[in-house]
Scaffold this motif. Structure first.
Motif, PDB file in Angstrom:
ATOM      1  N   GLY A   1       0.807  -1.208   0.000  1.00 19.30           N
ATOM      2  CA  GLY A   1       0.000   0.000   0.000  1.00 19.30           C
ATOM      3  C   GLY A   1       0.837   1.252   0.000  1.00 19.30           C
ATOM      4  N   VAL A   2       0.147   2.386   0.095  1.00 20.45           N
ATOM      5  CA  VAL A   2       0.773   3.703   0.104  1.00 20.45           C
ATOM      6  C   VAL A   2       0.111   4.538   1.187  1.00 20.45           C
ATOM      7  CG1 VAL A   2      -0.838   4.776  -1.543  1.00 20.45           C
ATOM      8  CG2 VAL A   2       1.519   5.611  -1.409  1.00 20.45           C
ATOM      9  N   HIS A   3       0.867   5.471   1.746  1.00 21.45           N
ATOM     10  CA  HIS A   3       0.280   6.432   2.681  1.00 21.45           C
ATOM     11  C   HIS A   3       0.384   7.816   2.075  1.00 21.45           C
ATOM     12  CE1 HIS A   3      -1.218   7.657   6.638  1.00 21.45           C
ATOM     13  NE2 HIS A   3      -0.634   8.803   6.293  1.00 21.45           N
ATOM     14  N   LEU A   4      -0.753   8.491   1.966  1.00 20.18           N
ATOM     15  CA  LEU A   4      -0.829   9.796   1.329  1.00 20.18           C
ATOM     16  C   LEU A   4      -1.199  10.879   2.342  1.00 20.18           C
ATOM     17  CD1 LEU A   4      -2.900   8.773  -1.825  1.00 20.18           C
ATOM     18  CD2 LEU A   4      -0.401   9.048  -1.679  1.00 20.18           C
ATOM     19  N   GLY A   5      -0.738  12.093   2.043  1.00 17.74           N
ATOM     20  CA  GLY A   5      -1.117  13.251   2.839  1.00 17.74           C
ATOM     21  C   GLY A   5      -1.863  14.261   1.994  1.00 17.74           C
ATOM     22  N   PRO A   6      -2.284  15.361   2.590  1.00 21.16           N
ATOM     23  CA  PRO A   6      -3.074  16.367   1.868  1.00 21.16           C
ATOM     24  C   PRO A   6      -2.372  16.962   0.655  1.00 21.16           C
ATOM     25  CG  PRO A   6      -3.207  16.723   4.241  1.00 21.16           C
ATOM     26  CD  PRO A   6      -2.164  15.675   4.027  1.00 21.16           C
ATOM     27  N   ASP A   7      -1.030  16.948   0.632  1.00 20.62           N
ATOM     28  CA  ASP A   7      -0.294  17.533  -0.488  1.00 20.62           C
ATOM     29  C   ASP A   7       0.081  16.518  -1.563  1.00 20.62           C
ATOM     30  OD1 ASP A   7      -0.358  20.041   0.752  1.00 20.62           O
ATOM     31  OD2 ASP A   7       1.469  19.601   1.886  1.00 20.62           O
ATOM     32  N   GLY A  38      -3.538   4.547   2.893  1.00 22.26           N
ATOM     33  CA  GLY A  38      -3.677   5.277   4.143  1.00 22.26           C
ATOM     34  C   GLY A  38      -3.675   6.765   3.865  1.00 22.26           C
ATOM     35  N   TYR A  39      -4.236   7.525   4.789  1.00 27.63           N
ATOM     36  CA  TYR A  39      -4.336   8.969   4.606  1.00 27.63           C
ATOM     37  C   TYR A  39      -4.142   9.656   5.953  1.00 27.63           C
ATOM     38  CZ  TYR A  39      -6.007  13.454   2.828  1.00 27.63           C
ATOM     39  OH  TYR A  39      -6.104  14.765   2.447  1.00 27.63           O
ATOM     40  N   SER A  40      -3.513  10.820   5.934  1.00 26.27           N
ATOM     41  CA  SER A  40      -3.285  11.586   7.154  1.00 26.27           C
ATOM     42  C   SER A  40      -4.446  12.541   7.397  1.00 26.27           C
ATOM     43  CB  SER A  40      -1.987  12.396   7.038  1.00 26.27           C
ATOM     44  OG  SER A  40      -0.873  11.536   6.905  1.00 26.27           O
ATOM     45  N   ALA A  41      -5.055  12.444   8.569  1.00 29.48           N
ATOM     46  CA  ALA A  41      -6.185  13.322   8.916  1.00 29.48           C
ATOM     47  C   ALA A  41      -6.205  13.519  10.422  1.00 29.48           C
ATOM     48  CB  ALA A  41      -7.500  12.714   8.449  1.00 29.48           C
ATOM     49  N   ASP A  42      -6.391  14.762  10.852  1.00 26.22           N
ATOM     50  CA  ASP A  42      -6.504  15.008  12.294  1.00 26.22           C
ATOM     51  C   ASP A  42      -7.806  15.706  12.665  1.00 26.22           C
ATOM     52  OD1 ASP A  42      -6.098  17.584  11.415  1.00 26.22           O
ATOM     53  OD2 ASP A  42      -4.152  17.849  12.386  1.00 26.22           O
ATOM     54  N   ASP A  43      -8.733  15.738  11.709  1.00 24.82           N
ATOM     55  CA  ASP A  43     -10.002  16.428  11.890  1.00 24.82           C
ATOM     56  C   ASP A  43     -11.139  15.471  11.506  1.00 24.82           C
ATOM     57  OD1 ASP A  43     -11.631  19.135  11.935  1.00 24.82           O
ATOM     58  OD2 ASP A  43     -12.172  18.106  10.080  1.00 24.82           O
ATOM     59  N   GLY A  87     -12.231   6.553  -0.173  1.00 21.61           N
ATOM     60  CA  GLY A  87     -11.636   5.237  -0.340  1.00 21.61           C
ATOM     61  C   GLY A  87     -10.439   4.910   0.507  1.00 21.61           C
ATOM     62  N   ALA A  88     -10.169   5.690   1.548  1.00 18.04           N
ATOM     63  CA  ALA A  88      -9.058   5.354   2.441  1.00 18.04           C
ATOM     64  C   ALA A  88      -9.346   4.050   3.168  1.00 18.04           C
ATOM     65  CB  ALA A  88      -8.828   6.470   3.452  1.00 18.04           C
ATOM     66  N   ASP A  89      -8.299   3.283   3.394  1.00 14.11           N
ATOM     67  CA  ASP A  89      -8.420   2.041   4.155  1.00 14.11           C
ATOM     68  C   ASP A  89      -8.107   2.240   5.629  1.00 14.11           C
ATOM     69  OD1 ASP A  89      -8.962  -0.026   2.038  1.00 14.11           O
ATOM     70  OD2 ASP A  89      -7.127   0.853   1.233  1.00 14.11           O
ATOM     71  N   TYR A  90      -7.251   3.206   5.917  1.00 12.98           N
ATOM     72  CA  TYR A  90      -6.922   3.527   7.304  1.00 12.98           C
ATOM     73  C   TYR A  90      -6.464   4.980   7.354  1.00 12.98           C
ATOM     74  CZ  TYR A  90      -1.895   3.471   6.394  1.00 12.98           C
ATOM     75  OH  TYR A  90      -0.645   3.773   5.906  1.00 12.98           O
ATOM     76  N   LEU A  91      -6.416   5.529   8.570  1.00 11.89           N
ATOM     77  CA  LEU A  91      -5.979   6.910   8.748  1.00 11.89           C
ATOM     78  C   LEU A  91      -4.810   6.991   9.724  1.00 11.89           C
ATOM     79  CD1 LEU A  91      -9.446   8.698   9.158  1.00 11.89           C
ATOM     80  CD2 LEU A  91      -8.060   8.490   7.073  1.00 11.89           C
ATOM     81  N   GLY A  92      -3.860   7.852   9.414  1.00 14.70           N
ATOM     82  CA  GLY A  92      -2.837   8.241  10.370  1.00 14.70           C
ATOM     83  C   GLY A  92      -3.273   9.547  11.002  1.00 14.70           C
ATOM     84  N   VAL A  93      -3.357   9.578  12.331  1.00 11.03           N
ATOM     85  CA  VAL A  93      -3.951  10.712  13.036  1.00 11.03           C
ATOM     86  C   VAL A  93      -2.913  11.340  13.962  1.00 11.03           C
ATOM     87  CG1 VAL A  93      -5.901  11.481  14.419  1.00 11.03           C
ATOM     88  CG2 VAL A  93      -6.127   9.417  13.012  1.00 11.03           C
ATOM     89  N   ALA A 138      -7.408   2.979  18.733  1.00 14.25           N
ATOM     90  CA  ALA A 138      -6.493   3.119  17.600  1.00 14.25           C
ATOM     91  C   ALA A 138      -5.222   2.322  17.848  1.00 14.25           C
ATOM     92  CB  ALA A 138      -6.139   4.587  17.386  1.00 14.25           C
ATOM     93  N   GLY A 139      -4.470   2.101  16.782  1.00 15.80           N
ATOM     94  CA  GLY A 139      -3.125   1.574  16.898  1.00 15.80           C
ATOM     95  C   GLY A 139      -2.147   2.730  16.938  1.00 15.80           C
ATOM     96  N   VAL A 140      -0.860   2.423  16.816  1.00 14.36           N
ATOM     97  CA  VAL A 140       0.147   3.476  16.823  1.00 14.36           C
ATOM     98  C   VAL A 140       1.089   3.310  15.635  1.00 14.36           C
ATOM     99  CG1 VAL A 140       0.060   3.812  19.323  1.00 14.36           C
ATOM    100  CG2 VAL A 140       1.751   2.239  18.350  1.00 14.36           C
ATOM    101  N   ALA A 141       1.567   4.448  15.151  1.00 15.07           N
ATOM    102  CA  ALA A 141       2.619   4.494  14.136  1.00 15.07           C
ATOM    103  C   ALA A 141       3.770   5.286  14.739  1.00 15.07           C
ATOM    104  CB  ALA A 141       2.115   5.160  12.856  1.00 15.07           C
ATOM    105  N   VAL A 142       4.959   4.724  14.683  1.00 18.63           N
ATOM    106  CA  VAL A 142       6.090   5.277  15.432  1.00 18.63           C
ATOM    107  C   VAL A 142       7.305   5.384  14.525  1.00 18.63           C
ATOM    108  CG1 VAL A 142       7.572   4.983  17.451  1.00 18.63           C
ATOM    109  CG2 VAL A 142       5.199   4.215  17.532  1.00 18.63           C
TER     110      VAL A 142
END
Length: 199
Positions: free
Chosen positions: A75-81, A99-104, A115-121, A173-177
């Protein structure tokens, strides 16, 4: 999920460090390298895939959908940019993970619809791994709010250590480190400590 850096702080090569993290129980690795060119990234994905696949761990590539697809990552992790999420989903149908980055919560709902499968928050506790986020701490409560709004699997990220990970796990949630593992003299021990805090 362990996010990588090209040169782990322990002074050893990336591949054996990733192998130790996976053996210690990390079930996802995200290749994060902002400086390598496409050819080098594809080669690195291939080497890491040889470690993660036999162990049943997921391999994600940060930002680069083209590299992830070309090299056979999970997979890939994408951000707003980055490439818009919906466009990425059109190019890479399931089971490829996005995956996608979202804090809101509103952004999270949109990401789920696209269509995101998971979020990094995050950044949950602030972070120095990404410029401008050292003082941006959203806290575990916001992780819970994003998870509940999106109804997607979520990973809290940003400033997470064995000492504070339990409060993120408590949100569901899980954690990403990144730094706590990649800067450690013994990365596998940190992975084990993080997993113990989930119990």
């Amino acid at each position: 999920m362990v996010l990588t850096q090209p040169r782990p702080g322990c002074g050893r090569a990336l591949e054996p460090v990733v192998a130790e993290c996976v053996a210690a129980g990390a079930d996802a690795i995200q290749l994060r390298d902002k400086t390598a060119d496409s050819r080098a990234l594809v080669a690195t994905v291939a080497r890491l895939r040889a470690i993660t696949e036999p162990a049943g761990a997921v391999l994600i590539v940060n930002d680069r959908l083209d590299v992830a697809l070309a090299a056979g990552a999970d997979g890939v992790h994408l951000g707003p940019d980055d490439l818009p999420l919906a466009a990425a989903r059109d190019i890479a149908p399931p089971p490829f993970l996005i995956g996608y980055s979202a804090d809101d919560p509103d952004d999270a709902r949109r990401a789920a619809a696209d269509g995101a499968d998971y979020l990094g928050v995050g950044a949950v506790f602030g972070t120095r791994s990404k410029p401008g986020l050292a003082d941006e701490a959203i806290g575990p409560g916001q992780v819970r709010a994003v998870r509940e709004a999106s109804r997607l699997p979520c990973l809290g990220i940003g400033g997470i250590t064995p000492g504070n990970a339990a409060s993120v796990f408590a949100t569901g949630a899980g954690v990403a480190v990144l730094s706590a593992v990649m800067a450690a003299p013994d990365p596998s021990t940190v992975v084990q400590q993080l997993l113990r805090s989930a119990r």
